[in-house]
Design a protein around this motif. Structure first.
Motif, mmCIF file in Angstrom:
data_model
loop_
_atom_site.group_PDB
_atom_site.id
_atom_site.type_symbol
_atom_site.label_atom_id
_atom_site.label_comp_id
_atom_site.label_asym_id
_atom_site.label_seq_id
_atom_site.Cartn_x
_atom_site.Cartn_y
_atom_site.Cartn_z
ATOM 1 N N GLY A 78 -13.461 12.675 -29.284
ATOM 2 C CA GLY A 78 -14.034 11.522 -29.956
ATOM 3 C C GLY A 78 -13.048 10.582 -30.612
ATOM 4 N N HIS A 79 -11.755 10.772 -30.370
ATOM 5 C CA HIS A 79 -10.757 9.926 -31.010
ATOM 6 C C HIS A 79 -10.540 8.625 -30.242
ATOM 7 N N LYS A 80 -10.065 7.624 -30.952
ATOM 8 C CA LYS A 80 -9.661 6.363 -30.347
ATOM 9 C C LYS A 80 -8.206 6.520 -29.918
ATOM 10 N N VAL A 81 -7.945 6.418 -28.621
ATOM 11 C CA VAL A 81 -6.625 6.759 -28.093
ATOM 12 C C VAL A 81 -5.968 5.538 -27.463
ATOM 13 N N ARG A 82 -4.701 5.361 -27.819
ATOM 14 C CA ARG A 82 -3.850 4.336 -27.226
ATOM 15 C C ARG A 82 -2.686 5.035 -26.537
ATOM 16 N N VAL A 83 -2.282 4.540 -25.383
ATOM 17 C CA VAL A 83 -1.180 5.129 -24.618
ATOM 18 C C VAL A 83 -0.065 4.106 -24.479
ATOM 19 N N LEU A 84 1.155 4.541 -24.723
ATOM 20 C CA LEU A 84 2.355 3.748 -24.439
ATOM 21 C C LEU A 84 3.149 4.455 -23.352
ATOM 22 N N ASP A 85 3.365 3.766 -22.236
ATOM 23 C CA ASP A 85 4.135 4.356 -21.137
ATOM 24 C C ASP A 85 4.597 3.226 -20.224
ATOM 25 N N ASP A 86 5.773 3.399 -19.630
ATOM 26 C CA ASP A 86 6.221 2.417 -18.636
ATOM 27 C C ASP A 86 5.951 2.890 -17.208
ATOM 28 N N ASN A 87 5.339 4.061 -17.087
ATOM 29 C CA ASN A 87 4.981 4.643 -15.790
ATOM 30 C C ASN A 87 6.183 4.889 -14.886
ATOM 31 N N SER A 88 7.375 4.935 -15.463
ATOM 32 C CA SER A 88 8.552 5.250 -14.650
ATOM 33 C C SER A 88 8.519 6.700 -14.191
ATOM 34 N N ARG A 89 7.918 7.547 -14.992
ATOM 35 C CA ARG A 89 7.748 8.938 -14.623
ATOM 36 C C ARG A 89 6.271 9.322 -14.601
ATOM 37 N N GLY A 90 5.465 8.537 -15.284
ATOM 38 C CA GLY A 90 4.042 8.809 -15.327
ATOM 39 C C GLY A 90 3.325 8.178 -14.142
ATOM 40 N N ASP A 142 -11.902 4.345 -21.589
ATOM 41 C CA ASP A 142 -12.053 4.862 -22.946
ATOM 42 C C ASP A 142 -10.774 4.770 -23.764
ATOM 43 N N ILE A 143 -9.691 4.283 -23.165
ATOM 44 C CA ILE A 143 -8.416 4.222 -23.859
ATOM 45 C C ILE A 143 -7.854 2.804 -23.794
ATOM 46 N N GLU A 144 -6.878 2.554 -24.640
ATOM 47 C CA GLU A 144 -6.095 1.326 -24.565
ATOM 48 C C GLU A 144 -4.723 1.687 -24.007
ATOM 49 N N PHE A 145 -4.335 1.026 -22.935
ATOM 50 C CA PHE A 145 -3.036 1.313 -22.323
ATOM 51 C C PHE A 145 -2.096 0.152 -22.593
ATOM 52 N N ILE A 146 -0.936 0.464 -23.169
ATOM 53 C CA ILE A 146 0.085 -0.543 -23.436
ATOM 54 C C ILE A 146 1.307 -0.219 -22.585
ATOM 55 N N PRO A 147 1.649 -1.068 -21.621
ATOM 56 C CA PRO A 147 2.869 -0.819 -20.844
ATOM 57 C C PRO A 147 4.101 -1.148 -21.689
ATOM 58 N N GLY A 148 5.066 -0.261 -21.685
ATOM 59 C CA GLY A 148 6.263 -0.510 -22.483
ATOM 60 C C GLY A 148 7.234 0.638 -22.401
ATOM 61 N N ASP A 149 8.493 0.341 -22.678
ATOM 62 C CA ASP A 149 9.600 1.296 -22.643
ATOM 63 C C ASP A 149 9.796 1.870 -24.031
ATOM 64 N N ILE A 150 9.865 3.166 -24.137
ATOM 65 C CA ILE A 150 10.043 3.827 -25.428
ATOM 66 C C ILE A 150 11.360 3.430 -26.089
ATOM 67 N N LEU A 196 12.200 -1.095 -29.289
ATOM 68 C CA LEU A 196 11.624 -0.922 -30.623
ATOM 69 C C LEU A 196 10.434 -1.844 -30.843
ATOM 70 N N ALA A 197 10.505 -3.070 -30.359
ATOM 71 C CA ALA A 197 9.386 -3.996 -30.562
ATOM 72 C C ALA A 197 8.130 -3.480 -29.877
ATOM 73 N N ALA A 198 8.278 -2.956 -28.663
ATOM 74 C CA ALA A 198 7.125 -2.414 -27.945
ATOM 75 C C ALA A 198 6.557 -1.196 -28.657
ATOM 76 N N VAL A 199 7.446 -0.325 -29.135
ATOM 77 C CA VAL A 199 6.983 0.872 -29.834
ATOM 78 C C VAL A 199 6.273 0.495 -31.129
ATOM 79 N N THR A 200 6.812 -0.477 -31.840
ATOM 80 C CA THR A 200 6.193 -0.900 -33.101
ATOM 81 C C THR A 200 4.809 -1.485 -32.859
ATOM 82 N N GLY A 217 4.233 8.342 -23.639
ATOM 83 C CA GLY A 217 4.319 9.165 -22.428
ATOM 84 C C GLY A 217 2.961 9.665 -21.984
ATOM 85 N N GLY A 218 1.913 8.898 -22.277
ATOM 86 C CA GLY A 218 0.553 9.373 -22.045
ATOM 87 C C GLY A 218 0.103 9.377 -20.608
ATOM 88 N N SER A 219 0.868 8.758 -19.687
ATOM 89 C CA SER A 219 0.514 8.875 -18.278
ATOM 90 C C SER A 219 1.341 9.954 -17.583
#
Length: 325
Positions: free
Chosen positions: A25-37, A48-56, A59-63, A8-10
């Protein structure tokens, strides 16, 4: 430096947290499908981040998103009071499946640090004001769709705590209280009031603006600016105890009627408040006790007087971004 996934990072709170983690200074990855973000919320840290599109709920996307991380901040959920009433099945589907998937993915990928965003809705009508973390969690009426959100958050807390005892080294829960700020979404009281007042001013160029409320406006809330909320979450992350629950908010309490008057004043207009029917299941007062987090160093800095004008200005200037239909 840690590798941290923010689900839900967006989203409104998620994006603020992502930016704070990047700044630290952390390495940050975001998982969001942007349905609300909204991707625009992450523009300043997009490189500076890695963005992964996916639905929470996938399970495969979350993993895949959890793989290689040291820590997960789970914020993906369907927020906004409008949705509690109009799509309670979606609220629960995202909330419960999402929580199960996050825990299963953390276990399979060996991630043993989890921070969960909960809500003040878990205790719904508080038995005391200000409200501390020890109050009972309740669903007053399972037939009322409003409680889809609070019920989903209660399930999430129970899962985080009980799986946390056995499968995690560190689980922390924070409960945000009425967080606001520019670009917070469209289904909340401050943006709705701002845009309704703008429309009313266009229809009534002079005189007091008629403004209808749900109920009589005597209900109170304690609005916490998103920058203070993020600061509070960072304190929880740095100093919170394993399985600890922390309220994050402010003790500044205001009636909904006074909130409407303040927004009217920002428009330079007097308003005539008109009482309307109260939504079933609403809460008369909400103000968190933040002493527990205060002992760890949390101290909100942005009063509503300071934070409200910029928030209202953003909505008046960006109404074209409002989703249609």
């Amino acid at each position: 430096m840690s590798s941290i996934l923010v689900t839900g990072g967006s989203g409104f709170i998620g994006a603020g947290l992502v930016k704070a983690l990047v700044k630290d200074g952390h390495k940050v990855r975001v998982l969001d499908d942007n349905s609300r973000g909204a991707p625009r919320r992450l523009n300043e840290v997009a490189d500076d981040i890695e963005f992964i599109p996916g639905d929470i709920r996938d399970l495969a996307a979350v993993t895949r998103a959890v793989r290689g991380m040291d820590e997960v901040h789970h914020l993906a959920f369907v927020n906004g009071t409008e949705f509690f009433y109009s799509a309670p099945e979606l609220v629960l589907d995202v909330g419960v499946k999402g929580m199960i998937n996050v825990i299963d993915a953390c276990r399979s990928e060996g991630v043993r640090s989890l921070i969960l965003a909960s809500s003040s809705e878990v205790y719904q009508t508080p038995p005391r004001i200000p409200t501390d973390e020890a109050v009972p969690l309740i669903v007053p009426d399972p037939c009322n769709p409003r409680y889809s959100y609070g019920g989903g958050k209660i399930i999430s807390e129970l899962m985080a705590i009980n799986y946390g005892r056995k499968f995690f080294d560190r689980v922390l829960i924070f409960r945000p209280h009425n967080v606001y700020g520019p670009d917070m979404g469209w289904e909340h009281v401050i943006p709705q009031f701002a845009l309704r007042l703008k429309a009313s001013a266009a229809e009534h160029p002079s005189g007091a603006l008629p403004f209808r409320l749900q109920s009589d406006g005597s209900q109170t809330r304690s609005f916490c600016h998103v920058d203070d909320l993020v600061q509070g979450v960072m304190v929880v992350r740095a100093k919170g105890e394993h399985l600890g629950i922390y309220h994050v908010g402010t003790s500044e309490e205001i009636t909904i009627a006074d909130l409407a008057r303040r927004i009217g004043a920002l428009a330079g207009r007097d308003i005539e408040l008109i009482a309307g029917p109260a939504p079933e299941g609403g809460t008369e007062r909400r103000c968190p006790d933040i002493a527990k987090l205060g002992k760890l160093g949390y101290a909100p800095q942005i009063s509503l007087e300071i934070g409200l004008p910029a928030t209202v200005d953003w909505y008046w200037a960006n109404e074209q971004l409002r989703p249609r239909g």
